[in-house]
Design a protein around this motif. Structure first.
Motif, mmCIF file in Angstrom:
data_model
loop_
_atom_site.group_PDB
_atom_site.id
_atom_site.type_symbol
_atom_site.label_atom_id
_atom_site.label_comp_id
_atom_site.label_asym_id
_atom_site.label_seq_id
_atom_site.Cartn_x
_atom_site.Cartn_y
_atom_site.Cartn_z
ATOM 1 N N LEU A 1 0.832 -1.207 0.000
ATOM 2 C CA LEU A 1 0.000 0.000 0.000
ATOM 3 C C LEU A 1 0.861 1.251 0.000
ATOM 4 O O LEU A 1 1.954 1.272 0.549
ATOM 5 C CB LEU A 1 -0.922 0.011 1.223
ATOM 6 C CG LEU A 1 -1.953 -1.117 1.283
ATOM 7 C CD1 LEU A 1 -2.789 -0.997 2.541
ATOM 8 C CD2 LEU A 1 -2.843 -1.114 0.053
ATOM 9 N N ARG A 2 0.358 2.312 -0.632
ATOM 10 C CA ARG A 2 1.060 3.589 -0.663
ATOM 11 C C ARG A 2 0.638 4.450 0.529
ATOM 12 O O ARG A 2 -0.530 4.435 0.924
ATOM 13 C CB ARG A 2 0.710 4.342 -1.953
ATOM 14 C CG ARG A 2 1.003 3.594 -3.230
ATOM 15 C CD ARG A 2 2.520 3.449 -3.442
ATOM 16 N NE ARG A 2 2.820 2.953 -4.776
ATOM 17 C CZ ARG A 2 3.030 1.676 -5.082
ATOM 18 N NH1 ARG A 2 2.967 0.745 -4.153
ATOM 19 N NH2 ARG A 2 3.335 1.325 -6.327
ATOM 20 N N ASP A 3 1.562 5.222 1.062
ATOM 21 C CA ASP A 3 1.240 6.156 2.147
ATOM 22 C C ASP A 3 0.482 7.369 1.622
ATOM 23 O O ASP A 3 -0.347 7.949 2.307
ATOM 24 C CB ASP A 3 2.518 6.664 2.831
ATOM 25 C CG ASP A 3 3.116 5.607 3.734
ATOM 26 O OD1 ASP A 3 2.367 4.695 4.130
ATOM 27 O OD2 ASP A 3 4.317 5.692 4.022
ATOM 28 N N GLN A 4 0.831 7.776 0.391
ATOM 29 C CA GLN A 4 0.196 8.948 -0.232
ATOM 30 C C GLN A 4 -0.598 8.478 -1.446
ATOM 31 O O GLN A 4 -0.138 7.615 -2.187
ATOM 32 C CB GLN A 4 1.269 9.947 -0.705
ATOM 33 C CG GLN A 4 2.133 10.526 0.407
ATOM 34 C CD GLN A 4 1.467 11.699 1.107
ATOM 35 O OE1 GLN A 4 0.785 12.499 0.498
ATOM 36 N NE2 GLN A 4 1.654 11.786 2.427
ATOM 37 N N ILE A 5 -1.766 9.050 -1.628
ATOM 38 C CA ILE A 5 -2.575 8.690 -2.795
ATOM 39 C C ILE A 5 -3.079 9.964 -3.469
ATOM 40 O O ILE A 5 -3.175 11.011 -2.828
ATOM 41 C CB ILE A 5 -3.775 7.806 -2.391
ATOM 42 C CG1 ILE A 5 -4.683 8.563 -1.425
ATOM 43 C CG2 ILE A 5 -3.319 6.499 -1.763
ATOM 44 C CD1 ILE A 5 -6.066 8.006 -1.346
ATOM 45 N N PRO A 6 -3.436 9.867 -4.743
ATOM 46 C CA PRO A 6 -3.983 11.057 -5.419
ATOM 47 C C PRO A 6 -5.314 11.472 -4.798
ATOM 48 O O PRO A 6 -6.149 10.617 -4.472
ATOM 49 C CB PRO A 6 -4.184 10.588 -6.861
ATOM 50 C CG PRO A 6 -3.279 9.410 -7.027
ATOM 51 C CD PRO A 6 -3.247 8.744 -5.678
ATOM 52 N N ASP B 1 -2.464 17.721 -4.548
ATOM 53 C CA ASP B 1 -2.754 16.639 -5.500
ATOM 54 C C ASP B 1 -2.665 15.274 -4.831
ATOM 55 O O ASP B 1 -3.361 14.339 -5.203
ATOM 56 C CB ASP B 1 -1.749 16.666 -6.658
ATOM 57 C CG ASP B 1 -2.042 17.797 -7.624
ATOM 58 O OD1 ASP B 1 -3.190 18.286 -7.621
ATOM 59 O OD2 ASP B 1 -1.123 18.194 -8.368
ATOM 60 N N GLN B 2 -1.754 15.163 -3.863
ATOM 61 C CA GLN B 2 -1.548 13.898 -3.152
ATOM 62 C C GLN B 2 -1.934 14.083 -1.696
ATOM 63 O O GLN B 2 -1.611 15.107 -1.101
ATOM 64 C CB GLN B 2 -0.073 13.474 -3.230
ATOM 65 C CG GLN B 2 0.452 13.234 -4.637
ATOM 66 C CD GLN B 2 0.133 11.846 -5.139
ATOM 67 O OE1 GLN B 2 0.164 10.876 -4.383
ATOM 68 N NE2 GLN B 2 -0.200 11.737 -6.417
ATOM 69 N N ILE B 3 -2.590 13.092 -1.147
ATOM 70 C CA ILE B 3 -2.980 13.181 0.262
ATOM 71 C C ILE B 3 -2.614 11.877 0.972
ATOM 72 O O ILE B 3 -2.481 10.834 0.341
ATOM 73 C CB ILE B 3 -4.492 13.440 0.418
ATOM 74 C CG1 ILE B 3 -5.288 12.282 -0.194
ATOM 75 C CG2 ILE B 3 -4.903 14.755 -0.234
ATOM 76 C CD1 ILE B 3 -6.700 12.225 0.284
ATOM 77 N N LEU C 1 -2.969 8.424 2.734
ATOM 78 C CA LEU C 1 -3.975 7.357 2.662
ATOM 79 C C LEU C 1 -4.901 7.400 3.873
ATOM 80 O O LEU C 1 -6.111 7.222 3.770
ATOM 81 C CB LEU C 1 -3.260 5.997 2.586
ATOM 82 C CG LEU C 1 -4.112 4.746 2.736
ATOM 83 C CD1 LEU C 1 -5.184 4.671 1.658
ATOM 84 C CD2 LEU C 1 -3.247 3.485 2.667
#
Lengths: 309, 309
Positions: A190-195, B192-194, B196
């Protein structure tokens, strides 16, 4: 000596778009915990069956005894108990194995103490046991195992759990491929940051799924069963994920997702008539990859955990 | 010559956690569009009142004529119309000004053509007009302005709009400070990125808010009115945001957020009794900062746009 036996069902957590916040309970499959009072003033995990010898008998590590101890500490009670655990669902499959054990243990000890707590108030102790068993105190398995039905975890601080309605024709198919997947691996992708835009899409689908449950709108439920945040990363760890989803879609699946952190897949469907077709279509895909699969189906369990005797 | 007049209400979009996906309609405040057939086969924006001369009379740029033209093109109809627009809500305030104009125009022309389309099928043309007016084809103002009530935009591709129930005692206060805020500024501060985890919190609150509307559970609505994604960045552009929120909370506000992209703030409350206290508490804060404020209150409008005559 007093004795009590309780049952808690298997559960599906991370219900597609409801990653980390939505879970539901399954009929039939689950864990049974029997408690027998002893004179030692200690908790002893005396027997575990159905785990292939993999679960700890150490009371400091076993999810049943950890949950019970937390509850006894809160109530300021000392009690000696022999704990007998019958595992009725596969370990590490993503069907809420540790949650079912903890919840069954809590419901049993609460009954033995003549129910000092309401059922829903057992939840914090189950979350604490999950933390010991899994390293993370998630509630999306323990809450539906305890309360039954579809459950939304709106927030953890403070805990805010909402029981959602269950459309009467909603059924579930569980597909458990004979394949090991470590929870650590499933988490690490899993990514820590997402769009931001993915977050908006996910929220829209959560709103749609919740609405679909309230409206008994199976089409809306189907359209909302999309996870753009966890599934794209986790699916690659699960052999045949997209092939199975495509195959069962034409057999009547409303939507499919990863149960918990996998490798079990769940599919929701309307009524029982499409279940044989869904299972058969999934089996074909797994067979073509040389993988065995255990298939299971049930209505959504709306009762949750209960005392057997 | 045939003539039709239609009204479309003001709206609140970006309802807190429902950033980009949830909107609702207001009673009373809104735009009126009168159409009068002419012989020119052209659309002419003849008069606009209440806009302080700020809106374009150019039919290629005005949101009313753009919406009507898109509908006529779809139906393959040529029609000459004089368009008279009465603005009944402030421009650039975050109350869905361009949306109300487009929706009123569409409902009027549909009536003039003897309703070839169902009301909900006017939505794509209103979204198109929003794109021309605001640069972004959002639906969370036009959908509630057209349909009334609380509306969830589950998805745009394809468009999936769900009308949510409105608890009977739910009321809204709108606070429009005398302060200009450019939509571009309000957009440019977003990330743009936040993380999770923020997405998960936001989804949980959307699920909670939708559940609260279905259950008429005002406490749950209140707990769910939290936006961890857009509000923290946008609030700093709005003088007194946190002070107003704190002040009206103790006066009975269930929760407060930025209406659209601001600077108007909305507060939801249960019943009408707390409305005077909320408005008075907010006024005090704005006065202490030397800012004037227009306050407005209403029930949630469940009717949406309608033909007047």
């Amino acid at each position: 000596m007093r004795t009590v036996k309780a049952f808690a069902p298997a559960t599906v957590a991370n219900v597609s778009c409801g990653f980390d916040i939505l879970g539901f309970a399954i009929e039939g499959m689950g864990d049974t915990v029997q408690l027998i009072e002893n004179n030692s003033q200690e908790l002893r995990v005396v027997s575990i069956t159905g785990d292939g010898g993999r679960l700890p008998l150490d009371a400091a590590k076993n999810t049943c005894s950890v949950a019970i101890q937390a509850l006894l500490d809160e109530l300021g009670i000392r009690l000696g108990l022999d704990i007998h655990l019958e595992k009725g669902l596969p370990l590490g499959s993503g069907m809420g194995s540790s949650a079912a054990s903890a919840v069954a243990a809590l419901v049993a000890v609460n009954e033995l103490l003549e129910n000092p707590l309401e059922k829903k108030d057992l939840l914090p102790f189950a979350i604490l046991a999950e933390k010991v068993a899994c390293g993370a105190g998630h509630a999306d398995n323990v809450a539906p195992s305890l309360l039954g039905g579809f459950v939304l975890i709106r927030d953890y601080h403070p805990l805010d759990v909402i029981k959602l309605p269950v459309p009467s024709e909603l059924h579930c198919v569980l597909l458990h491929p004979h394949y090991e997947l470590r929870t650590e691996d499933s988490r690490s992708v899993l990514r820590d940051q997402i769009p931001l835009k993915y977050s908006t899409i996910q929220s829209g689908n959560v709103g749609g799924l919740v609405s679909g449950l309230f409206l008994s709108d199976y089409g809306l439920i189907s359209r909302s069963l999309r996870d753009v945040i966890a599934e794209p990363y986790r699916a690659v760890l699960i052999p045949g994920f997209y092939e199975v989803r495509e195959a069962i879609k034409s057999a009547g699946s409303l939507g499919m997702g990863i149960s918990g952190s996998g490798p079990t897949l769940f599919s929701l469907c309307q009524g029982e008539s499409s279940i044989p077709g869904i299972i058969s279509a999934a089996r074909k895909v797994y067979e073509s990859m040389g993988l065995g699969v255990d298939a299971y189906h049930s209505a959504i369990n709306t009762r949750g955990a209960f005392v057997i005797e």
